[in-house]
Design an enzyme around this catalytic site. Structure first.
Site, PDB file in Angstrom:
ATOM      1  N   ASP A   1      89.257  36.657  79.299  1.00 44.62           N
ATOM      2  CA  ASP A   1      88.045  35.980  78.844  1.00 44.62           C
ATOM      3  C   ASP A   1      88.192  35.207  77.547  1.00 44.62           C
ATOM      4  O   ASP A   1      87.189  34.748  76.993  1.00 44.62           O
ATOM      5  CB  ASP A   1      86.901  36.996  78.711  1.00 44.62           C
ATOM      6  CG  ASP A   1      87.206  38.090  77.701  1.00 44.62           C
ATOM      7  OD1 ASP A   1      88.380  38.250  77.336  1.00 44.62           O
ATOM      8  OD2 ASP A   1      86.264  38.781  77.277  1.00 44.62           O
ATOM      9  N   GLU A   2      89.403  35.032  77.044  1.00 37.19           N
ATOM     10  CA  GLU A   2      89.543  34.259  75.812  1.00 37.19           C
ATOM     11  C   GLU A   2      90.926  33.619  75.727  1.00 37.19           C
ATOM     12  O   GLU A   2      91.898  34.116  76.300  1.00 37.19           O
ATOM     13  CB  GLU A   2      89.269  35.117  74.576  1.00 37.19           C
ATOM     14  CG  GLU A   2      90.211  36.280  74.411  1.00 37.19           C
ATOM     15  CD  GLU A   2      89.962  37.050  73.125  1.00 37.19           C
ATOM     16  OE1 GLU A   2      89.677  36.423  72.082  1.00 37.19           O
ATOM     17  OE2 GLU A   2      90.061  38.299  73.156  1.00 37.19           O
TER      18      GLU A   2
ATOM     19  N   ASP B   1      85.871  31.871  73.880  1.00 38.32           N
ATOM     20  CA  ASP B   1      85.630  33.280  74.205  1.00 38.32           C
ATOM     21  C   ASP B   1      84.399  33.375  75.099  1.00 38.32           C
ATOM     22  O   ASP B   1      83.303  32.971  74.708  1.00 38.32           O
ATOM     23  CB  ASP B   1      85.405  34.062  72.902  1.00 38.32           C
ATOM     24  CG  ASP B   1      85.466  35.569  73.103  1.00 38.32           C
ATOM     25  OD1 ASP B   1      85.784  35.999  74.232  1.00 38.32           O
ATOM     26  OD2 ASP B   1      85.189  36.303  72.137  1.00 38.32           O
TER      27      ASP B   1
END
Length: 395
Positions: free
Chosen positions: A101-102, A6
């Site tokens: 983003d993860e 993350d």
């Protein structure tokens, strides 16, 4: 062992990286200096003032007048996300992206090449920092649920390893708000039952949870015991492709929700085309502030991966399921299923020329972005009239 990677305050961190003079200063991505729009992301310096994503920009400005407000550069963030994905692919092909983003990674079978799961996680974290000058937090655990909690515990640049025999001890002291699906309303119910930690929840009789939460009670019971049987599923093996975002604060502004849905739709459409998938069923997921969750779907006559078609269908579902009487929204998600990929199909004699045109434009856009980066090409106002107001994925 599963990895959950993350990125830390992704959008804001990218802006601070690109503009070194902003490092150490409170940065707000989204909204305007005059206080219009909503916050898409906030740097850790801004978060110290209580600023978070989906907050009205005018509120953020009031909390921190000295904050630097910057516009959303979604295509730029997507290009950097592709670079992060390339780093993941050096270590394993089994990658399940959740947002820009993860992602979850399954590193089984890579031990002889790269070492243990912890070794791989450390290498990925270091490579992202050295090559992209960005920070990522990583959780390593026996399943997705525990890995995701682990990655969130020691941000920024956190690293948490939970061994298979340590899951119960790891979860025991954590607050019940860490459990997936536990919002403010559920917390209030559990607090009245004297439950504030996952360990306390684990000691409850499952029948009590069923009485208060229905089928969701069994889900909470399993999570409290650290059970999660879901596998890491790459896009090309998935039966559906979806994105969802949980807002830091419930959102009641329809324009904000519409803008967020547009961002989710574009991400899903790109993933479909990247995997050469087309789907018939477009699904919308809404979780309200009162914890009620609805899913609505519309099945098209022919499969598609055309952004415009997906967006029109998703936007219609959103408009028909929200009204002035509905509570604010806690979670919003969009997905596509019903894949049909038998190759070229007979076109209709009366095929929608607009759809054909948008399909060709998608192909051109994708090719240009792959070669020159996400920021090389913008999208017309017809589709993106709300784009810059988008809250984007949760961080």
């Amino acid at each position: 062992m599963i990895l959950h990677v993350d990125m830390d305050a992704f959008y804001a961190s990218v802006e601070q990286r690109d503009r070194p003079e902003l490092r150490g200063r409170p940065v707000i991505v989204g909204g305007t200096p005059e206080g219009r729009g909503v916050v898409a992301a906030a740097s850790y310096e801004a978060r110290q003032f209580g600023i978070h994503s989906a907050m009205p920009a005018i509120t953020a400005r009031r909390l921190c007048p000295q904050a630097v407000c910057l516009p959303v550069r979604m295509r730029h963030y997507a290009a950097i996300s592709a670079q992060i994905r390339e780093i993941f692919q050096r270590y394993t092909p089994t990658i399940e992206p959740l947002s820009l983003d993860e992602a979850f990674l399954d590193v089984a079978g890579t031990e002889k090449l790269f070492g243990s799961a912890c070794d791989v996680a450390r290498q990925i974290q270091t490579t992202i920092r050295e090559e992209l000058n960005l920070a990522a937090s990583v959780g390593v655990a026996p399943n997705k649920f525990v890995a995701k909690i682990a990655s969130d515990l020691r941000k920024p640049q956190g690293f948490v390893y939970v061994p298979p025999d340590g899951v119960a001890a790891f979860l025991e002291p954590l607050g019940i708000e860490r459990l997936w699906g536990v919002g403010k309303v559920s917390q209030q119910v559990l607090h009245k039952l004297g439950v504030r930690t996952i360990g306390q929840l684990r000691q409850m009789d499952v029948s009590i949870l069923r009485d208060h939460f229905g089928k969701q009670g069994d889900h909470l019971w399993d999570l409290a015991h650290g059970r999660d049987e879901r596998r890491v599923v790459p896009d090309h093996l998935a039966k559906s492709i979806s994105h969802e975002t949980t807002f830091a604060q419930d959102v009641g502004d329809f324009d904000v929700l519409r803008a967020c849905l547009l961002d989710l739709t574009e991400q899903v459409a790109r993933r479909l085309r990247r995997q050469k998938l087309s789907g018939r069923t477009i699904q919308l997921k809404i979780r309200f502030a009162n914890f009620r969750t609805i899913t609505r779907a519309n099945t098209l006559p022919v499969p598609t991966n055309v952004t415009q078609t997906l967006w029109e269908t998703a936007a219609e579902l959103l408009a028909s399921n929200l009204s002035a009487a509905t509570p604010p929204v806690r979670l919003l998600g969009m997905g596509v299923s019903g894949f049909d990929n038998r190759g070229p199909q007979q076109g209709s004699l009366f095929a929608d020329k607009d759809t054909e045109r948008h399909s060709r434009l998608d192909v051109v856009r994708d090719a240009i972005r792959e070669k020159f980066g996400e920021s090389a090409l913008g999208r017309g106002a017809r589709l993106t009239d709300q784009e810059n107001a988008s809250g984007g994925p949760s961080e």
